[in-house]
Motif scaffolding. Structure first.
Motif, PDB file in Angstrom:
ATOM      1  N   ASP A  67      -4.063  23.753  44.277  1.00 44.78           N
ATOM      2  CA  ASP A  67      -3.564  24.517  43.133  1.00 44.78           C
ATOM      3  C   ASP A  67      -3.193  23.522  42.033  1.00 44.78           C
ATOM      4  OD1 ASP A  67      -3.834  26.752  44.710  1.00 44.78           O
ATOM      5  OD2 ASP A  67      -1.712  26.872  45.251  1.00 44.78           O
ATOM      6  N   GLY A  68      -3.104  24.010  40.789  1.00 39.66           N
ATOM      7  CA  GLY A  68      -2.826  23.112  39.666  1.00 39.66           C
ATOM      8  C   GLY A  68      -1.400  23.243  39.148  1.00 39.66           C
ATOM      9  N   LEU A  69      -0.940  22.166  38.488  1.00 41.38           N
ATOM     10  CA  LEU A  69       0.364  22.172  37.824  1.00 41.38           C
ATOM     11  C   LEU A  69       0.180  21.556  36.441  1.00 41.38           C
ATOM     12  CD1 LEU A  69       3.510  22.281  37.705  1.00 41.38           C
ATOM     13  CD2 LEU A  69       3.489  19.969  38.640  1.00 41.38           C
ATOM     14  N   TYR A  70       0.564  22.299  35.407  1.00 36.69           N
ATOM     15  CA  TYR A  70       0.482  21.762  34.054  1.00 36.69           C
ATOM     16  C   TYR A  70       1.889  21.681  33.469  1.00 36.69           C
ATOM     17  CZ  TYR A  70      -0.159  21.443  29.071  1.00 36.69           C
ATOM     18  OH  TYR A  70      -0.058  21.033  27.766  1.00 36.69           O
ATOM     19  N   VAL A  71       2.228  20.532  32.902  1.00 32.91           N
ATOM     20  CA  VAL A  71       3.532  20.364  32.274  1.00 32.91           C
ATOM     21  C   VAL A  71       3.353  20.329  30.751  1.00 32.91           C
ATOM     22  CG1 VAL A  71       5.574  18.891  32.053  1.00 32.91           C
ATOM     23  CG2 VAL A  71       4.415  19.075  34.261  1.00 32.91           C
ATOM     24  N   GLY A  72       3.988  21.272  30.038  1.00 35.18           N
ATOM     25  CA  GLY A  72       3.929  21.293  28.573  1.00 35.18           C
ATOM     26  C   GLY A  72       4.921  20.271  28.037  1.00 35.18           C
ATOM     27  N   LEU A  73       4.392  19.198  27.429  1.00 34.20           N
ATOM     28  CA  LEU A  73       5.249  18.074  27.016  1.00 34.20           C
ATOM     29  C   LEU A  73       5.737  18.208  25.581  1.00 34.20           C
ATOM     30  CD1 LEU A  73       2.912  15.390  28.610  1.00 34.20           C
ATOM     31  CD2 LEU A  73       5.162  16.054  29.489  1.00 34.20           C
ATOM     32  N   GLY A  74       5.207  19.208  24.846  1.00 34.40           N
ATOM     33  CA  GLY A  74       5.650  19.451  23.470  1.00 34.40           C
ATOM     34  C   GLY A  74       5.179  18.394  22.490  1.00 34.40           C
ATOM     35  N   ILE A  75       3.988  17.797  22.747  1.00 34.19           N
ATOM     36  CA  ILE A  75       3.459  16.779  21.833  1.00 34.19           C
ATOM     37  C   ILE A  75       2.504  17.466  20.846  1.00 34.19           C
ATOM     38  CG2 ILE A  75       2.340  14.505  21.687  1.00 34.19           C
ATOM     39  CD1 ILE A  75       3.157  14.032  24.593  1.00 34.19           C
ATOM     40  N   GLY A  76       3.036  18.319  19.984  1.00 39.57           N
ATOM     41  CA  GLY A  76       2.283  18.984  18.920  1.00 39.57           C
ATOM     42  C   GLY A  76       0.962  19.610  19.366  1.00 39.57           C
ATOM     43  N   ASP A  77      -0.055  19.483  18.494  1.00 39.14           N
ATOM     44  CA  ASP A  77      -1.369  20.090  18.762  1.00 39.14           C
ATOM     45  C   ASP A  77      -1.976  19.551  20.044  1.00 39.14           C
ATOM     46  OD1 ASP A  77      -1.052  21.283  16.385  1.00 39.14           O
ATOM     47  OD2 ASP A  77      -2.443  19.974  15.275  1.00 39.14           O
ATOM     48  N   TYR A  78      -1.691  18.276  20.339  1.00 35.06           N
ATOM     49  CA  TYR A  78      -2.268  17.657  21.535  1.00 35.06           C
ATOM     50  C   TYR A  78      -1.883  18.461  22.788  1.00 35.06           C
ATOM     51  CZ  TYR A  78      -2.836  14.324  25.339  1.00 35.06           C
ATOM     52  OH  TYR A  78      -3.181  13.737  26.522  1.00 35.06           O
TER      53      TYR A  78
ATOM     54  N   ILE B 107       4.940  24.483  33.590  1.00 31.44           N
ATOM     55  CA  ILE B 107       6.353  24.209  33.280  1.00 31.44           C
ATOM     56  C   ILE B 107       6.391  23.708  31.847  1.00 31.44           C
ATOM     57  CG2 ILE B 107       8.373  22.808  33.849  1.00 31.44           C
ATOM     58  CD1 ILE B 107       7.285  22.458  36.659  1.00 31.44           C
ATOM     59  N   ASP B 108       7.236  24.304  31.020  1.00 30.07           N
ATOM     60  CA  ASP B 108       7.340  23.841  29.643  1.00 30.07           C
ATOM     61  C   ASP B 108       8.685  23.126  29.462  1.00 30.07           C
ATOM     62  OD1 ASP B 108       6.033  24.141  26.819  1.00 30.07           O
ATOM     63  OD2 ASP B 108       8.191  24.471  26.565  1.00 30.07           O
ATOM     64  N   LEU B 109       8.600  21.846  29.067  1.00 28.69           N
ATOM     65  CA  LEU B 109       9.823  21.030  28.955  1.00 28.69           C
ATOM     66  C   LEU B 109      10.855  21.670  28.023  1.00 28.69           C
ATOM     67  CD1 LEU B 109       8.972  17.225  28.629  1.00 28.69           C
ATOM     68  CD2 LEU B 109      10.256  18.381  30.429  1.00 28.69           C
ATOM     69  N   ARG B 110      10.392  22.108  26.824  1.00 28.43           N
ATOM     70  CA  ARG B 110      11.374  22.647  25.864  1.00 28.43           C
ATOM     71  C   ARG B 110      11.947  23.973  26.343  1.00 28.43           C
ATOM     72  NH1 ARG B 110      14.264  21.831  21.842  1.00 28.43           N
ATOM     73  NH2 ARG B 110      13.536  19.757  21.347  1.00 28.43           N
ATOM     74  N   ASP B 111      11.090  24.862  26.848  1.00 30.30           N
ATOM     75  CA  ASP B 111      11.593  26.171  27.297  1.00 30.30           C
ATOM     76  C   ASP B 111      12.558  26.018  28.466  1.00 30.30           C
ATOM     77  OD1 ASP B 111       9.977  27.248  25.463  1.00 30.30           O
ATOM     78  OD2 ASP B 111       8.483  28.060  26.858  1.00 30.30           O
ATOM     79  N   GLU B 112      12.226  25.108  29.380  1.00 30.43           N
ATOM     80  CA  GLU B 112      13.025  25.070  30.607  1.00 30.43           C
ATOM     81  C   GLU B 112      14.118  24.001  30.617  1.00 30.43           C
ATOM     82  OE1 GLU B 112      10.755  25.703  34.187  1.00 30.43           O
ATOM     83  OE2 GLU B 112       9.178  26.673  33.009  1.00 30.43           O
ATOM     84  N   TYR B 113      13.930  22.937  29.841  1.00 36.22           N
ATOM     85  CA  TYR B 113      14.943  21.865  29.890  1.00 36.22           C
ATOM     86  C   TYR B 113      15.498  21.520  28.506  1.00 36.22           C
ATOM     87  CZ  TYR B 113      13.421  21.556  34.656  1.00 36.22           C
ATOM     88  OH  TYR B 113      13.137  21.880  35.958  1.00 36.22           O
ATOM     89  N   GLY B 114      15.042  22.241  27.460  1.00 40.22           N
ATOM     90  CA  GLY B 114      15.635  22.096  26.140  1.00 40.22           C
ATOM     91  C   GLY B 114      15.222  20.856  25.358  1.00 40.22           C
ATOM     92  N   TYR B 115      14.205  20.132  25.790  1.00 41.40           N
ATOM     93  CA  TYR B 115      13.739  18.979  25.004  1.00 41.40           C
ATOM     94  C   TYR B 115      12.220  18.844  25.136  1.00 41.40           C
ATOM     95  CZ  TYR B 115      12.998  16.087  29.207  1.00 41.40           C
ATOM     96  OH  TYR B 115      12.533  15.587  30.383  1.00 41.40           O
ATOM     97  N   ASP B 116      11.631  17.976  24.324  1.00 38.55           N
ATOM     98  CA  ASP B 116      10.210  17.652  24.485  1.00 38.55           C
ATOM     99  C   ASP B 116      10.061  16.129  24.353  1.00 38.55           C
ATOM    100  OD1 ASP B 116      10.314  17.146  21.709  1.00 38.55           O
ATOM    101  OD2 ASP B 116       9.998  19.280  21.328  1.00 38.55           O
ATOM    102  N   VAL B 117       8.845  15.624  24.530  1.00 32.26           N
ATOM    103  CA  VAL B 117       8.670  14.158  24.568  1.00 32.26           C
ATOM    104  C   VAL B 117       9.030  13.480  23.244  1.00 32.26           C
ATOM    105  CG1 VAL B 117       6.931  12.316  24.816  1.00 32.26           C
ATOM    106  CG2 VAL B 117       7.158  14.074  26.574  1.00 32.26           C
ATOM    107  N   PRO B 118       8.569  14.008  22.075  1.00 30.81           N
ATOM    108  CA  PRO B 118       8.972  13.328  20.820  1.00 30.81           C
ATOM    109  C   PRO B 118      10.492  13.292  20.652  1.00 30.81           C
ATOM    110  CG  PRO B 118       7.181  14.894  20.405  1.00 30.81           C
ATOM    111  CD  PRO B 118       7.615  15.112  21.824  1.00 30.81           C
TER     112      PRO B 118
END
Ligand code: AMP
Ligand code: FES
Ligand code: ZN
Ligand code: ZN
Length: 328
Positions: free
Chosen positions: A88-99, A121-132
């Motif tokens: 099965d797959g796991l994708y993490v949304g890192l919040g790095i804009g269009d990329y 899993i989306d970093l901003r939705d679930e943990y309140g931050y993103d990579v930038p």
């Protein structure tokens, strides 16, 4: 096939080493050319060999594949499924804009078209931050917050979903570049841990890298032959990353001496890594559990929980601003 994957030479088309039909790819490190079918067969063989040689998977084990939407992780997911592994797959949304938006679309489309299960899993939705934002809030390079977040979330998703093992798409070029960097600095701790299998610990999954016997060019060719639409762009936050320079240096060496890259990395695993086995075991021995989230850590609160704390309340930072700050 891309131009670089087309057969070389003048009027005579090159022939597949196995069946003598016209070749679609030349692989100087194997001193041979291959047709599409026999190239795919070679890739399956290399992955099977890595899995068996390093004891990556037990029969019937469910695997969680970390997919970024790029060529390596999609090729890995496809290869494992093709080899009959339940993956099965796991994708993490890192919040790095269009990329990040585009990489998520590639991962989702791949899963949808093949009827595979993808957890997101989306970093901003679930943990309140993103990579930038994390890069600016911590004043460290984006890749460091990004790597830390991914490692933690891969572990947690595997534990929550009952997967004993997480597979990532690191390939031979990635591993050889990291090895080159660790060797230039003689970073013995990192060298000891630079293995294609990291054992399970404290309720967390085993980590495996089944593509370590395939190069970047080979995983791209796998995707082209199999019709996999992957994200070609590199992460915009990786500009100036040292590993890109190490990869270029190793590619120059490889062009002069085909096979040098594989000899460097696979030779390390065969002859050097066993000498460092005690050091690798010591690194796992000293681990406690994080008081907040239970993750393995060397301090009371793990680095991920500290990152979440530091970024709390920080408004979103655009990619361009994070990059401009990083260059100062
Ligand atoms: P990188 O650290 O970007 O070189 O990626 C190494 C591996 O980590 C990839 O081959 C994937 O298996 C995994 N990976 C990278 N980015 C993501 C992501 N956003 N979500 C899930 N897995 C990822
Ligand atoms: Fe992690 Fe680019 S993917 S910083
Ligand atoms: Zn053939
Ligand atoms: Zn924690």
């Amino acid at each position: 096939m891309s131009a670089t994957d087309r057969p070389r030479g003048g009027h005579q088309p090159s022939r597949c080493r196995v069946c003598k039909e016209p070749a679609v790819i030349d692989l100087p490190r194997h001193n041979a050319n291959f047709c599409a079918d026999h190239f795919l067969e070679l890739c399956r063989r290399q992955v099977t060999k890595a899995i068996e040689r390093f004891g990556m998977l037990a029969p019937g084990e469910r695997v969680l594949v970390a997919v970024s939407g790029g060529k390596d992780s999609l090729a890995l997911w496809d290869l494992l499924t093709d080899l009959g592994v339940e993956a099965d797959g796991l994708y993490v949304g890192l919040g790095i804009g269009d990329y990040s938006d585009t990489s998520g679309e590639h991962a989702r489309r791949f899963a949808r078209e093949r009827g595979l299960v993808l957890t997101e899993i989306d970093l901003r939705d679930e943990y309140g931050y993103d990579v930038p934002t994390a890069a600016v809030a911590t004043g460290r390079v984006p890749c460091s917050a990004c790597g830390l977040s991914k490692r933690h979330l891969f572990d947690r998703a595997a534990r929550d979903g009952g997967y004993p093992v997480v597979a990532t798409g690191h390939n031979l070029d990635d591993e050889a570049a990291v090895l080159y960097g660790n060797t230039l600095r003689w970073d013995v701790e990192m060298l000891a841990r630079q293995l294609p299998v990291l054992p399970a610990r404290a309720g967390f999954p085993r980590k495996v890298k089944p593509l370590v016997r395939l190069t970047e060019r080979e995983t791209a060719a796998w995707c082209l032959v199999r019709g996999i639409d992957y994200l070609v762009e590199e992460c915009p936050m990786s500009v100036g990353n040292k590993h890109l320079g190490y990869k270029e240096a190793l590619n120059r060496l490889e062009a002069e001496s085909p096979g040098a890259k594989a000899a460097f990395y696979l030779g390390f695993l065969d002859r050097m890594a066993p000498l460092l086995a005690d050091r690798a075991a010591q690194a796992v021995d000293g681990l406690e559990r994080c008081l907040r989230c239970g993750a393995p850590t060397t301090s009371e609160i793990c680095a991920f929980c500290r990152l979440v704390e530091r970024t709390a309340g920080h408004g979103p930072v655009p990619v361009e601003l994070a990059l401009a700050r990083g260059r100062r």
